[in-house]
Design a protein around this motif. Structure first.
Motif, short mmCIF file in Angstrom:
data_model
loop_
_atom_site.label_atom_id
_atom_site.label_comp_id
_atom_site.label_asym_id
_atom_site.label_seq_id
_atom_site.Cartn_x
_atom_site.Cartn_y
_atom_site.Cartn_z
N GLY A 68 0.81 -1.20 0.00
CA GLY A 68 0.00 0.00 0.00
C GLY A 68 0.85 1.25 0.00
N CYS A 69 2.00 1.19 0.64
CA CYS A 69 2.92 2.33 0.71
C CYS A 69 4.36 1.85 0.66
N TYR A 70 5.20 2.63 -0.01
CA TYR A 70 6.66 2.52 0.06
C TYR A 70 7.20 1.17 -0.44
N SER A 71 7.11 0.98 -1.74
CA SER A 71 7.72 -0.20 -2.34
C SER A 71 9.24 -0.08 -2.24
N ASP A 72 9.93 -1.18 -2.45
CA ASP A 72 11.38 -1.21 -2.26
C ASP A 72 12.12 -0.27 -3.21
N LYS A 73 11.58 -0.07 -4.42
CA LYS A 73 12.26 0.77 -5.40
C LYS A 73 11.94 2.26 -5.25
N PHE A 74 10.91 2.58 -4.51
CA PHE A 74 10.42 3.96 -4.49
C PHE A 74 11.41 4.91 -3.83
N LYS A 75 11.62 6.06 -4.49
CA LYS A 75 12.48 7.11 -3.95
C LYS A 75 11.79 8.45 -4.17
N PHE A 76 12.06 9.41 -3.27
CA PHE A 76 11.47 10.74 -3.43
C PHE A 76 12.43 11.79 -2.90
N ASN A 77 12.48 12.91 -3.59
CA ASN A 77 13.36 14.01 -3.22
C ASN A 77 12.94 14.61 -1.88
N GLU A 78 13.79 14.48 -0.89
CA GLU A 78 13.47 14.96 0.46
C GLU A 78 13.31 16.48 0.49
N ASN A 79 14.07 17.19 -0.34
CA ASN A 79 13.96 18.65 -0.36
C ASN A 79 12.56 19.12 -0.74
N ASP A 80 11.93 18.39 -1.67
CA ASP A 80 10.60 18.80 -2.15
C ASP A 80 9.55 18.75 -1.05
N LYS A 81 9.77 17.90 -0.07
CA LYS A 81 8.79 17.78 1.02
C LYS A 81 8.66 19.07 1.82
N ASN A 82 9.71 19.89 1.78
CA ASN A 82 9.70 21.14 2.54
C ASN A 82 9.16 22.33 1.74
N ARG A 83 8.72 22.11 0.52
CA ARG A 83 8.21 23.20 -0.30
C ARG A 83 7.01 23.89 0.34
N ASP A 84 6.96 25.18 0.14
CA ASP A 84 5.82 25.97 0.59
C ASP A 84 4.73 25.88 -0.48
N MET A 85 3.58 25.32 -0.13
CA MET A 85 2.51 25.12 -1.11
C MET A 85 1.50 26.27 -1.16
N LEU A 86 1.67 27.28 -0.31
CA LEU A 86 0.73 28.40 -0.35
C LEU A 86 0.77 29.14 -1.70
N PRO A 87 1.94 29.35 -2.32
CA PRO A 87 1.93 30.00 -3.64
C PRO A 87 1.13 29.22 -4.68
N ALA A 88 1.18 27.88 -4.62
CA ALA A 88 0.42 27.07 -5.58
C ALA A 88 -1.08 27.24 -5.35
N LEU A 89 -1.51 27.26 -4.08
CA LEU A 89 -2.92 27.48 -3.78
C LEU A 89 -3.34 28.89 -4.18
N LYS A 90 -2.46 29.84 -3.97
CA LYS A 90 -2.75 31.24 -4.32
C LYS A 90 -3.02 31.38 -5.82
N ARG A 91 -2.18 30.75 -6.63
CA ARG A 91 -2.37 30.81 -8.09
C ARG A 91 -3.72 30.25 -8.50
N LEU A 92 -4.14 29.17 -7.87
CA LEU A 92 -5.42 28.55 -8.20
C LEU A 92 -6.58 29.46 -7.82
N LEU A 93 -6.53 30.03 -6.63
CA LEU A 93 -7.60 30.92 -6.18
C LEU A 93 -7.68 32.16 -7.07
N GLN A 94 -6.55 32.64 -7.55
CA GLN A 94 -6.54 33.80 -8.44
C GLN A 94 -7.14 33.48 -9.80
#
Length: 472
Positions: free
Chosen positions: A350-376
């Motif tokens: 269901g989660c986290y297969s052996d091959k799966f990898k993800f950029n740790e830096n991206d997890k810290n991204r600020d998502m408010l600008p993305a929401l702001k663009r959508l609301l605009q």
């Protein structure tokens, strides 16, 4: 005579492959093992994002709406992690079925979102569920690569299902979908600005317990623990002092913006203090739900023995997700789903297969600008968070939304109680006409699982119906 037979036979083969409404009948699921009879159709299979066959292949599961599917909108569901299967998540949250207690069959989900919408579950990023690639570097996932692949996926999916090109589209998901969903919505709208032909008809978002500002969400855990008495004043004040380098106004997503070692140590130890336990597995489970007792994972082998596995706590069956994982590993289930077409012998997770990898830096991204663009761009956003979630506490999400409203100069904000079936549902916050936030009483990190009726109510009335009413 022979010429007419050849023509008729060719027509039958084409009809079988394409279907009466342009649907790919090769992807039609005749019936899942142990499934009750239903009046809607299900489809599943792969979309090869790379035409050369060496790139990503995403697995999907598409479910028609229960009633009048050809006139209902399309909702794309992406679950979080990052690294969890959206398809698998659908069998313990918003999909049409949940597993029986012995995980050998299915029963109807009374609160499935296909009561009001067609549903498309996509296993993304690469390495989730049955999605894979023949290029090993594709398993190095991140926010941007995930978005790019999903946009290509949707373009090709519409090629298989052309009837949905003109439909209203809603995007929804939970947890790290707070990144996936807004990023995809913005990318689809960016495509529209450049396209002279087909345009995605994006109407709204529904986000459950979304991760929006990871470092501040982690800090909010202390606010939450303190508010319900799980950490004392001394520990709380110490954490506030050591971790004061970040707030809503100076949030930085750059990985270099680290807390001090004392702050990191406090953050690491806080859940163990709060739950008075040294058992890491137990503490992790309790962060998802501070109210309910977790499923006893030591009893997973009971399913292999034909026994039942269940743990009902405060109205939620905490063993639903482990049972779904067992069900997806049954050979007859994989065959019915058209899954694991590579025929590799590995366990579906269901989660986290052996091959799966993800950029740790991206997890810290600020998502408010993305929401702001959508609301605009006048895209409606509905967010709901459970009040017993310590992983992404509602108190933190609320502060993010106040900050977002401030940045957008939204003056009309309103706080009120909301009710469901004459019961106290929690708190509701309205930020202008486009942004609504619900705190769901008794909801954990996955409101769609722990309080499914409330989640369906919110989705129906404040995502689907709100758009419908705006059209009138």
């Amino acid at each position: 005579m022979e010429f007419h037979v050849i023509i008729f036979t060719s027509y039958l083969l084409l009809a079988h492959a394409v279907g009466v409404n342009g649907f790919p009948m090769d992807d039609l699921i005749s019936k899942l093992p142990g499934q009750p009879d239903v009046h809607f159709r299900q489809f599943s299979g792969y979309i090869d994002v790379d035409d050369g066959g060496f790139g990503p292949s995403l697995f999907y599961y598409f479910v028609e709406a229960e009633k009048d599917p050809m006139n209902q909108p399309l909702t794309i569901w992406l679950t979080g992690g990052p690294g969890c299967s959206s398809v698998g998540d659908g069998f313990s949250s918003v999909g049409p079925f949940v597993t029986t207690r012995n995980a050998r069959a299915l029963e109807k989900n009374l609160f499935s979102w296909n009561k009001v919408s067609n549903l498309l579950f996509i296993d993304s990023p690469i390495g989730c569920g049955w999605s894979y690639s023949n290029t090993s570097s594709d398993y190095n996932n991140g926010d941007d690569s995930t978005t790019k692949i999903l946009v290509s996926f949707m373009q090709k999916w519409y090629g298989k299902y052309p009837e949905f090109k003109s439909r209203d589209v809603f995007l929804a998901g939970s947890s790290y979908a707070g990144h996936f969903v807004p990023n995809l919505a913005n990318a689809l709208l960016d495509h529209n600005k450049q396209s002279k032909d087909f345009k995605f008809n994006v109407k709204g978002l529904a986000l459950g317990n979304p991760l929006l500002r990871k470092k501040l969400d982690a800090l909010a855990m202390y606010d939450y623990f303190h508010s319900i008495g799980l950490v004392n004043n001394t520990v709380y004040e110490q954490a506030k002092k050591e971790c004061k380098t970040l707030d809503e106004n100076n949030y930085s997503s750059k990985f270099e913006t680290n807390w001090t070692k004392p702050c990191n140590d406090l953050m690491e130890n806080a859940p163990f203090i709060a739950f008075n336990s040294s058992d890491r597995g137990y503490v992790i489970s309790k962060r998802f739900d501070v109210q309910r007792d977790p499923c006893d994972m030591k009893k997973l082998n009971d399913l292999s023995l034909g026994k039942e596995l269940t743990k009902v706590s405060h109205g939620a069956d905490m063993c639903a997700a482990p049972r779904a994982q067992f069900y997806f590993n049954l050979p007859e289930v994989q065959k019915a789903f058209h899954g694991n077409r590579t025929s590799l012998s590995y366990s579906w997770k269901g989660c986290y297969s052996d091959k799966f990898k993800f950029n740790e830096n991206d997890k810290n991204r600020d998502m408010l600008p993305a929401l702001k663009r959508l609301l605009q761009q006048s895209v409606h956003i509905t967010i709901f968070s459970g009040d017993v979630d310590a992983l992404v506490p509602a108190v933190g999400t609320l502060q993010h939304l106040y900050k977002l409203a401030e940045d957008l100069n939204i003056k009309s904000t309103k706080e009120e109680t909301w009710s469901y079936e004459n019961k106290d549902g929690g708190r509701k916050y309205s930020f202008g006409d486009l942004l609504t936030f619900f705190i769901v009483k008794g909801g954990d990190h996955h409101v769609t699982f722990s309080q499914p009726s409330q989640a369906l109510y919110i989705f129906t009335n404040f995502t689907i119906n709100r758009i419908h009413n705006d059209k009138q």
